[in-house]
Design a protein around this motif. Structure first.
Motif, mmCIF file in Angstrom:
data_model
loop_
_atom_site.group_PDB
_atom_site.id
_atom_site.type_symbol
_atom_site.label_atom_id
_atom_site.label_comp_id
_atom_site.label_asym_id
_atom_site.label_seq_id
_atom_site.Cartn_x
_atom_site.Cartn_y
_atom_site.Cartn_z
ATOM 1 N N UNK A 152 0.919 -1.067 -0.155
ATOM 2 C CA UNK A 152 -0.044 0.087 0.036
ATOM 3 C C UNK A 152 0.945 1.161 -0.034
ATOM 4 N N UNK A 153 0.499 2.115 -1.081
ATOM 5 C CA UNK A 153 1.530 3.231 -1.163
ATOM 6 C C UNK A 153 0.753 4.488 -0.608
ATOM 7 N N UNK A 154 1.144 5.081 0.345
ATOM 8 C CA UNK A 154 0.400 6.237 0.975
ATOM 9 C C UNK A 154 1.205 7.478 0.752
ATOM 10 N N UNK A 158 -1.857 11.997 -4.140
ATOM 11 C CA UNK A 158 -2.237 10.656 -4.550
ATOM 12 C C UNK A 158 -1.779 10.426 -6.218
ATOM 13 N N UNK A 159 -1.684 11.362 -6.940
ATOM 14 C CA UNK A 159 -1.255 10.647 -8.237
ATOM 15 C C UNK A 159 -0.003 10.456 -8.575
ATOM 16 N N UNK A 164 3.529 5.108 -9.286
ATOM 17 C CA UNK A 164 4.345 4.084 -8.853
ATOM 18 C C UNK A 164 3.313 2.729 -8.781
ATOM 19 N N UNK A 165 2.126 2.811 -8.246
ATOM 20 C CA UNK A 165 1.175 1.717 -8.356
ATOM 21 C C UNK A 165 1.001 0.872 -9.812
ATOM 22 N N UNK A 185 -3.392 2.166 -3.195
ATOM 23 C CA UNK A 185 -2.759 3.529 -2.868
ATOM 24 C C UNK A 185 -3.880 4.208 -2.039
ATOM 25 N N UNK A 186 -3.326 5.265 -0.984
ATOM 26 C CA UNK A 186 -4.047 6.020 0.001
ATOM 27 C C UNK A 186 -3.331 7.175 0.034
ATOM 28 N N UNK A 187 -4.459 8.397 0.464
ATOM 29 C CA UNK A 187 -3.398 9.522 0.851
ATOM 30 C C UNK A 187 -3.200 9.389 2.437
#
Ligand code: NAP
Length: 292
Positions: A152-154, A158-159, A164-165, A185-187
């Motif tokens: 999970x990329x935080x 967000x973009x 990367x996602x 992805x999360x902010x």
């Protein structure tokens, strides 16, 4: 100061700015300990990377580290590239070969070595990456190569996390069947919705970097109940607020010093085709712990 003579091999680091780099002290200490006739110097680079790479090669500079902002742009000047560095799209280590410089990403090889050292196995685990800059991107590829259950990329923006996602999903698709992690992805404001347990978190933002030691990118303290291990890439201060929060809820926490040392060790080993003794690596680490 060691004697420099006609046989001394020259190594260095290119970047801009370069004034705060610790790489010369690390590499020169290793050479001193190993009795190897080499010197490592900083080069403040300008933006003409083609001229820079040609100049270093024609002068026979044996090995070069590359730092911000050239880690991606230098790739066009190389004769070849390590496969993981190619996927990441960034290199930090160049080795002189007859045909030109060959590129590696020892930031990632170094972090991999640290994880092994600390007995942190990502296989089947839920992993979280805080940040979506150059370091986070490299860490995301390392995670993906270790078959975790999820990544999970935080990130605040967000973009950038979504970019990367997409690359991680494409990379995972090339790996063996059944080893692809779930990628989300999360902010940074959204972590309340994250519900996995026993997670391994990589703190890859600049938040908490000295002198802003009282800052942490995830303020929600409930998040830390879920963390079993947290690796902060920052090493100044030696203990960040992120690390304090991880420890308070019983997790293991590490700063970025070992990663820094191991990226240099991996580069040194690649350049010289040797394995450095543990004793030398320990000495370098202790020397840095006292100075940062
Ligand atoms: P970078 O490309 O500039 O990325 C910075 C990241 O931090 C971005 O995700 C950015 O979010 C986030 N960020 C910055 N200020 C923020 C704020 N106030 N609130 C929330 N997020 C914020 O930097 P990098 O090259 O990836 O390096 C990141 C860190 O890793 C640095 O501290 C660096 O020293 C460390 N590092 C350590 C090692 C080591 O060997 N230990 C190696 C490499 C890097 P946005 O996308 O929203 O701007």
């Amino acid at each position: 100061m060691r004697n420099i003579d006609g046989q001394t091999a020259v190594y260095g680091i290119i970047g801009n700015p370069i004034g705060h780099t610790l790489s010369p002290v690390i590499h020169n200490t290793i050479s001193e300990e190993m009795g190897i006739n080499a010197v490592y110097v900083p080069f403040r680079a300008n933006d003409d990377i083609t001229a820079m790479a040609k100049g270093l090669f024609s002068l026979g500079v044996k090995g070069i580290n590359v730092t911000v902002p050239y880690k991606t742009d230098i790739i066009g000047e190389l004769c070849g590239l390590d496969p993981l560095a190619k996927e990441i799209g960034a290199v930090n280590t160049l080795k002189y070969t007859k045909g030109g410089y060959y590129g590696y990403n020892t930031d990632i090889l170094g972090l991999d070595r640290e994880l092994e050292d600390e007995d942190i196995d990502l296989k089947g685990k839920d992993t979280v990456i805080l940040g979506a800059g150059g370091a986070a991107r490299a860490v995301a590829f390392l995670c993906a190569s270790k078959s975790p259950a999820s990544i999970t990329i935080v990130n605040r923006t967000k973009s950038k996390a979504q970019a990367i996602e997409a690359d991680i999903k494409a990379y995972s698709g090339k790996l063996a069947k059944g080893t692809s992690p779930v990628v989300n992805v999360l902010t940074t404001d959204d972590t309340g919705s994250y519900d996995r347990e026993d997670i391994i978190v990589f703190q890859c933002t600049n938040v908490g970097l000295s002198p802003n030691e009282n800052e942490c990118v995830i303020a929600d303290r409930g998040f830390y109940d879920r963390v079993s291990a947290g690796i902060d890439l920052i090493y100044r201060p030696a203990e960040t607020l992120f690390m304090k929060y991880v420890k308070e809820t019983g997790g293991r926490a590490y700063n970025g010093l070992k990663m820094l040392v191991y990226q240099a060790v991996c580069a040194y080993e690649i350049w010289n085709d040797i394995k450095l003794p543990e004793e030398v690596i320990r000495k370098v680490r202790e020397m840095l712990e006292q100075s940062v």
